[in-house]
Write a protein that holds these residues in place. Structure first.
Motif, PDB file in Angstrom:
ATOM      1  N   VAL A  15       0.847  -1.200   0.000  1.00 28.82           N
ATOM      2  CA  VAL A  15       0.000   0.000   0.000  1.00 28.82           C
ATOM      3  C   VAL A  15       0.879   1.246   0.000  1.00 28.82           C
ATOM      4  CG1 VAL A  15      -1.632   1.361   1.377  1.00 28.82           C
ATOM      5  CG2 VAL A  15      -2.030  -1.083   1.034  1.00 28.82           C
ATOM      6  N   GLU A  16       1.883   1.249   0.853  1.00 27.96           N
ATOM      7  CA  GLU A  16       2.784   2.403   0.953  1.00 27.96           C
ATOM      8  C   GLU A  16       3.569   2.607  -0.352  1.00 27.96           C
ATOM      9  OE1 GLU A  16       4.458   5.740   2.456  1.00 27.96           O
ATOM     10  OE2 GLU A  16       2.847   4.586   3.383  1.00 27.96           O
ATOM     11  N   LYS A  17       4.100   1.516  -0.887  1.00 28.91           N
ATOM     12  CA  LYS A  17       4.944   1.584  -2.080  1.00 28.91           C
ATOM     13  C   LYS A  17       4.160   2.008  -3.320  1.00 28.91           C
ATOM     14  CE  LYS A  17       9.157   0.273  -3.305  1.00 28.91           C
ATOM     15  NZ  LYS A  17      10.353   0.870  -2.776  1.00 28.91           N
ATOM     16  N   THR A  18       2.893   1.578  -3.428  1.00 30.82           N
ATOM     17  CA  THR A  18       2.116   1.827  -4.647  1.00 30.82           C
ATOM     18  C   THR A  18       1.237   3.074  -4.579  1.00 30.82           C
ATOM     19  OG1 THR A  18       0.290   0.403  -3.931  1.00 30.82           O
ATOM     20  CG2 THR A  18       2.062  -0.630  -5.210  1.00 30.82           C
ATOM     21  N   LYS A  19       1.235   3.767  -3.448  1.00 31.02           N
ATOM     22  CA  LYS A  19       0.346   4.927  -3.317  1.00 31.02           C
ATOM     23  C   LYS A  19       0.711   6.052  -4.283  1.00 31.02           C
ATOM     24  CE  LYS A  19       2.539   7.270   0.591  1.00 31.02           C
ATOM     25  NZ  LYS A  19       2.372   7.650   1.986  1.00 31.02           N
ATOM     26  N   SER A  20       1.923   6.034  -4.815  1.00 25.24           N
ATOM     27  CA  SER A  20       2.324   7.051  -5.780  1.00 25.24           C
ATOM     28  C   SER A  20       1.842   6.733  -7.202  1.00 25.24           C
ATOM     29  CB  SER A  20       3.848   7.201  -5.781  1.00 25.24           C
ATOM     30  OG  SER A  20       4.457   5.987  -6.200  1.00 25.24           O
ATOM     31  N   THR A  21       1.207   5.566  -7.379  1.00 30.28           N
ATOM     32  CA  THR A  21       0.695   5.176  -8.689  1.00 30.28           C
ATOM     33  C   THR A  21      -0.825   5.325  -8.698  1.00 30.28           C
ATOM     34  OG1 THR A  21       2.500   3.584  -8.908  1.00 30.28           O
ATOM     35  CG2 THR A  21       0.641   3.329 -10.412  1.00 30.28           C
ATOM     36  N   PRO A  22      -1.328   6.396  -9.324  1.00 31.94           N
ATOM     37  CA  PRO A  22      -2.782   6.615  -9.348  1.00 31.94           C
ATOM     38  C   PRO A  22      -3.527   5.444  -9.974  1.00 31.94           C
ATOM     39  CG  PRO A  22      -1.608   8.542 -10.179  1.00 31.94           C
ATOM     40  CD  PRO A  22      -0.595   7.438 -10.039  1.00 31.94           C
ATOM     41  N   GLY A  23      -4.596   5.033  -9.311  1.00 33.06           N
ATOM     42  CA  GLY A  23      -5.429   3.942  -9.815  1.00 33.06           C
ATOM     43  C   GLY A  23      -5.070   2.570  -9.285  1.00 33.06           C
ATOM     44  N   ALA A  24      -3.893   2.420  -8.687  1.00 36.62           N
ATOM     45  CA  ALA A  24      -3.486   1.115  -8.145  1.00 36.62           C
ATOM     46  C   ALA A  24      -4.285   0.820  -6.884  1.00 36.62           C
ATOM     47  CB  ALA A  24      -1.995   1.101  -7.840  1.00 36.62           C
ATOM     48  N   LEU A  25      -4.708  -0.409  -6.736  1.00 40.50           N
ATOM     49  CA  LEU A  25      -5.483  -0.829  -5.575  1.00 40.50           C
ATOM     50  C   LEU A  25      -4.901  -2.122  -5.030  1.00 40.50           C
ATOM     51  CD1 LEU A  25      -8.021  -0.676  -3.719  1.00 40.50           C
ATOM     52  CD2 LEU A  25      -9.198  -2.014  -5.465  1.00 40.50           C
ATOM     53  N   VAL A  26      -4.526  -2.126  -3.772  1.00 41.14           N
ATOM     54  CA  VAL A  26      -3.991  -3.320  -3.124  1.00 41.14           C
ATOM     55  C   VAL A  26      -5.092  -3.900  -2.248  1.00 41.14           C
ATOM     56  CG1 VAL A  26      -2.169  -4.276  -1.672  1.00 41.14           C
ATOM     57  CG2 VAL A  26      -1.690  -2.281  -3.111  1.00 41.14           C
ATOM     58  N   GLU A  27      -5.339  -5.177  -2.421  1.00 44.26           N
ATOM     59  CA  GLU A  27      -6.414  -5.857  -1.697  1.00 44.26           C
ATOM     60  C   GLU A  27      -5.824  -7.001  -0.875  1.00 44.26           C
ATOM     61  OE1 GLU A  27     -10.659  -8.002  -2.828  1.00 44.26           O
ATOM     62  OE2 GLU A  27      -9.210  -7.604  -4.407  1.00 44.26           O
ATOM     63  N   ASP A  41      -2.869   4.009 -15.572  1.00 38.43           N
ATOM     64  CA  ASP A  41      -2.455   4.369 -16.921  1.00 38.43           C
ATOM     65  C   ASP A  41      -1.509   3.285 -17.443  1.00 38.43           C
ATOM     66  OD1 ASP A  41      -1.257   5.435 -19.219  1.00 38.43           O
ATOM     67  OD2 ASP A  41      -1.056   7.431 -18.362  1.00 38.43           O
ATOM     68  N   GLU A  42      -1.780   2.790 -18.643  1.00 37.06           N
ATOM     69  CA  GLU A  42      -0.999   1.693 -19.220  1.00 37.06           C
ATOM     70  C   GLU A  42       0.501   1.993 -19.238  1.00 37.06           C
ATOM     71  OE1 GLU A  42      -0.958  -0.945 -23.338  1.00 37.06           O
ATOM     72  OE2 GLU A  42      -2.735   0.246 -22.838  1.00 37.06           O
ATOM     73  N   LYS A  43       0.878   3.234 -19.365  1.00 37.24           N
ATOM     74  CA  LYS A  43       2.289   3.623 -19.375  1.00 37.24           C
ATOM     75  C   LYS A  43       2.949   3.401 -18.014  1.00 37.24           C
ATOM     76  CE  LYS A  43       1.325   7.140 -22.799  1.00 37.24           C
ATOM     77  NZ  LYS A  43       0.975   8.536 -22.972  1.00 37.24           N
ATOM     78  N   LYS A  44       2.157   3.256 -16.961  1.00 39.21           N
ATOM     79  CA  LYS A  44       2.677   3.099 -15.600  1.00 39.21           C
ATOM     80  C   LYS A  44       2.681   1.637 -15.125  1.00 39.21           C
ATOM     81  CE  LYS A  44       2.867   7.574 -14.683  1.00 39.21           C
ATOM     82  NZ  LYS A  44       4.016   8.315 -14.293  1.00 39.21           N
ATOM     83  N   TRP A  45       2.204   0.716 -15.967  1.00 40.98           N
ATOM     84  CA  TRP A  45       2.110  -0.679 -15.545  1.00 40.98           C
ATOM     85  C   TRP A  45       3.461  -1.256 -15.154  1.00 40.98           C
ATOM     86  CZ3 TRP A  45      -1.678  -3.209 -19.614  1.00 40.98           C
ATOM     87  CH2 TRP A  45      -2.953  -2.694 -19.421  1.00 40.98           C
ATOM     88  N   SER A  46       4.485  -0.995 -15.941  1.00 38.17           N
ATOM     89  CA  SER A  46       5.797  -1.570 -15.625  1.00 38.17           C
ATOM     90  C   SER A  46       6.378  -0.957 -14.353  1.00 38.17           C
ATOM     91  CB  SER A  46       6.764  -1.405 -16.798  1.00 38.17           C
ATOM     92  OG  SER A  46       6.964  -0.047 -17.084  1.00 38.17           O
TER      93      SER A  46
END
Length: 95
Positions: A15-27, A41-46
């Protein structure tokens, strides 16, 4: 540290690591963690995948799999729906 505690710790780190990536959801599914990227955004997947992998480097007993726009973190045990069903059936037959 028991398994559930370890998964909770990994969840919090993700959660902490991915919070800078808009749209990411950790469950947190208790026995599996899911990182959804359907709204990323597809450009941010990698970038997101690298963020997840960086957390998992500390946990060699967890493995990363990919589904439809989701990354899943699971324990490295041989367990699937068929084995779960066998386990349940055997458990029920003991009654």
């Amino acid at each position: 540290m028991d398994f559930v505690s370890r998964m909770l710790k990994v969840y919090q780190q993700l959660v902490e690591k991915t919070k800078s990536t808009p749209g990411a959801l950790v469950e947190n599914n208790k026995f599996c963690l899911s990182v959804h990227f359907r709204c990323v955004d597809e450009k941010k997947w990698s970038v997101l995948a690298c963020q997840v992998k960086s957390v998992l480097k500390e946990y060699p007993k967890l493995r990363l799999t990919q589904g439809r726009k989701v990354l899943e973190i699971r324990p490295t045990i041989k367990w699937d729906k068929g084995k779960a069903l066998d386990f349940l059936l055997e458990s029920l037959c003991e009654f």
